[in-house]
Design an enzyme around this catalytic site. Structure first.
Site, PDB file in Angstrom:
ATOM      1  N   TYR A 166       0.858  -1.185   0.000  1.00  0.00           N
ATOM      2  CA  TYR A 166       0.000   0.000   0.000  1.00  0.00           C
ATOM      3  C   TYR A 166       0.889   1.228   0.000  1.00  0.00           C
ATOM      4  CZ  TYR A 166      -3.532   3.411   1.506  1.00  0.00           C
ATOM      5  OH  TYR A 166      -4.378   4.497   1.589  1.00  0.00           O
ATOM      6  N   LYS A 182       4.411   9.354   9.112  1.00  0.00           N
ATOM      7  CA  LYS A 182       4.222   8.766  10.440  1.00  0.00           C
ATOM      8  C   LYS A 182       5.255   9.230  11.470  1.00  0.00           C
ATOM      9  CE  LYS A 182       1.814   4.948   8.270  1.00  0.00           C
ATOM     10  NZ  LYS A 182       0.464   4.617   8.645  1.00  0.00           N
ATOM     11  N   ASP A 225       9.399   2.821  -0.097  1.00  0.00           N
ATOM     12  CA  ASP A 225       8.343   3.484   0.653  1.00  0.00           C
ATOM     13  C   ASP A 225       8.549   3.124   2.123  1.00  0.00           C
ATOM     14  OD1 ASP A 225       6.106   4.338   1.935  1.00  0.00           O
ATOM     15  OD2 ASP A 225       4.683   3.545   0.474  1.00  0.00           O
TER      16      ASP A 225
HETATM   17  N1  PMP Z   1       2.906   4.097   2.332  1.00  0.00           N
HETATM   18  C1  PMP Z   1       2.845   3.194   3.305  1.00  0.00           C
HETATM   19  C2  PMP Z   1       3.857   2.102   3.357  1.00  0.00           C
HETATM   20  C3  PMP Z   1       1.835   3.265   4.273  1.00  0.00           C
HETATM   21  O1  PMP Z   1       1.797   2.339   5.243  1.00  0.00           O
HETATM   22  C4  PMP Z   1       0.910   4.323   4.211  1.00  0.00           C
HETATM   23  C5  PMP Z   1      -0.203   4.474   5.227  1.00  0.00           C
HETATM   24  N2  PMP Z   1      -0.369   3.500   6.140  1.00  0.00           N
HETATM   25  C6  PMP Z   1       1.018   5.245   3.172  1.00  0.00           C
HETATM   26  C7  PMP Z   1       2.034   5.111   2.252  1.00  0.00           C
HETATM   27  C8  PMP Z   1       0.066   6.378   3.047  1.00  0.00           C
HETATM   28  O2  PMP Z   1       0.265   7.309   4.057  1.00  0.00           O
HETATM   29  P1  PMP Z   1      -0.897   8.313   4.487  1.00  0.00           P
HETATM   30  O3  PMP Z   1      -1.976   7.490   5.099  1.00  0.00           O
HETATM   31  O4  PMP Z   1      -0.219   9.248   5.438  1.00  0.00           O
HETATM   32  O5  PMP Z   1      -1.352   9.017   3.252  1.00  0.00           O
END
Ligand code: PMP
Length: 433
Positions: free
Chosen positions: A147, A270, A242
């Site tokens: 994701y 985060k 990511d």
């Molecule tokens: N990349 C990863 C690996 C994630 O775990 C997440 C959200 N859990 C995102 C991108 C997206 O981040 P956001 O919810 O802050 O848009």
């Protein structure tokens, strides 16, 4: 018996549904995968979170990752308080942006330059555009179950809430928006080589969660991550890690530090916001300099580099950079791991435990199952997970309301939390739905 939140939570949920789709501002918070009414929270401190009915839980969600030091860490709260008193947003450059960027660069060697944005979604979306702009190529390789936020091009075979709801592809995303997204199974070297043999000259980048944590927690084979690096080098593509989830959590240099792999670009979120809304991406200077205003790739944000978010990030990274935090967290994680192993074993439960540092996951599958891909994760008994989740909730422990999410341990968790967790796990594993 009703399950989920108490009386006040239920009232709020009814009110919320009238004014918000599904009563939720992010679908993964809904209890769709586990059933029952969601719990509305009122406050959080350290390892604990309290709901609007006055119940307290040992929290292993930690706002889905940011609460690395525990909720409302005094140094982070004080930094935000001071920053708020000096203005909530300037829309101009300011010193805290420089300070946090320098801290990130110091902790993550592959990051020579960094840009701040407001979420992980923005970070990955911007990285994809930058990789395409830099290479002049169109295709992005992503992996099933990973994701990367909810931008159109990446909302294909996605993990997290999309997977939980059984809709890894979203309505409203056009075929055109995803035509250049090549989706491959994770940890399948043959498929990867085949894709590059066919499309190598068109591939701008591989985008990957180096430790996929949105399909449950999958532990990568280091050789596979190395192969990703080698194959992009052979084809002059870019490697984007990511690290929105893993950055500053698995160690000061995240997953790339742990596995000794240098990506061209990385995304963060985060932990670097200490709980404030923030995202960032960074990497090789020659690639990053393709961004406007110096370069031709446009990327922007009214609230990007928000002073309070920067202040929170600086305070949190300062604590992490002091040394000893990751080592102590590993000690805590080992204690927790032992408790889970003992309880799973004595209950004779069909559970496979995975952990990396302060991230962990219980897959409801035969103990010792090999779970290295989405397909293997999906063999889990999600009904058993739901039953377990509600058992934990009754025992005062808050877990993610989905089998396909990862749990987070914070620096604030202590032996009292672990004892509550042991009792709750013991009862939950024995409870029959
Ligand atoms: N990349 C990863 C690996 C994630 O775990 C997440 C959200 N859990 C995102 C991108 C997206 O981040 P956001 O919810 O802050 O848009």
């Amino acid at each position: 018996m009703s399950i989920g939140g108490g009386k006040r939570s239920r009232e709020l949920f009814e009110q919320a549904k009238a004014v918000t789709p599904g009563g939720m501002h992010s679908p993964v918070r809904a209890f769709r995968a586990v059933g029952g009414a969601p719990v509305f929270m009122a406050s959080a401190q350290g390892s604990r979170i309290r709901d609007v009915d006055g119940n307290e839980y040992v929290d292993y969600v930690g706002s889905w990752g940011p609460a690395m030091l525990g909720h409302a860490h005094p140094e982070v709260v004080e930094a935000v308080r001071v920053a708020a008193g000096q203005g909530l947003s300037f829309g101009t450059p300011h010193a805290r942006e420089v300070e946090l960027a320098e801290m990130i660069r110091q902790m993550v060697p592959s990051v020579e330059k960094v840009r701040f944005c407001n979420s992980g979604t923005e970070a990955t979306m911007s990285c994809v555009r930058l990789a395409r702009g830099f290479t002049g190529r169109t295709k992005i390789v992503k992996f099933t179950g990973c994701y990367h936020g909810h931008s159109d091009a990446l909302l294909v075979a996605a993990g997290s809430g999309a997977l939980t709801l059984g809709r890894p592809d979203s309505a409203g995303v056009t075929e055109g928006a995803t035509r250049d997204t090549v989706v491959l199974p994770f940890q399948d070297s043959a498929e990867l080589k085949k894709a590059f043999a066919n499309l190598g000259k068109e591939i701008a980048a591989i985008l990957v969660e180096p430790v996929p944590a949105n399909a449950g927690l999958l532990i990568p084979d280091p050789q596979y991550l190395q192969l990703l690096r080698e194959i992009v080098d052979q084809h002059q593509s870019l490697l984007i890690f990511d690290e929105v989830m893993t950055g500053f959590r698995l160690g000061p240099a995240g997953a790339q530090g742990l596995y000794g792999i240098r990506p061209d670009l990385s995304t963060f979120g985060k932990v670097i916001g200490g709980g404030m809304p923030v995202g960032a991406f960074g990497g090789r200077a020659e690639v990053m300099d393709f961004l406007a205003p110096d370069g031709p790739v446009y990327q922007a944000g009214t609230l990007s580099g928000n002073p309070m978010a920067m202040a929170a990030g600086i305070a949190q990274l300062r604590v992490l950079a002091r040394g000893g935090v990751y080592e102590k967290l590993e000690v805590k994680a080992k204690v927790l791991e032992k408790i889970f192993h003992e309880e799973i074993c004595s209950a004779g439960a069909e559970v496979t435990w995975t952990r990396l540092g302060s991230m962990f996951c219980l897959f409801f599958q035969r103990p010792g199952s090999r779970i290295q891909s989405l397909a293997e994760a999906q063999r889990s008994d999600t009904k058993a997970y739901a039953n377990f989740f509600h058992g934990l909730l009754r025992g005062g422990v808050y877990f993610p309301p989905s089998q396909y999410e990862t749990c987070f341990l914070s620096f604030a968790h202590d032996d009292r939390d672990f004892e509550i967790t042991r009792q709750a796990v013991r009862a939950a594993l024995r409870h029959k739905a």
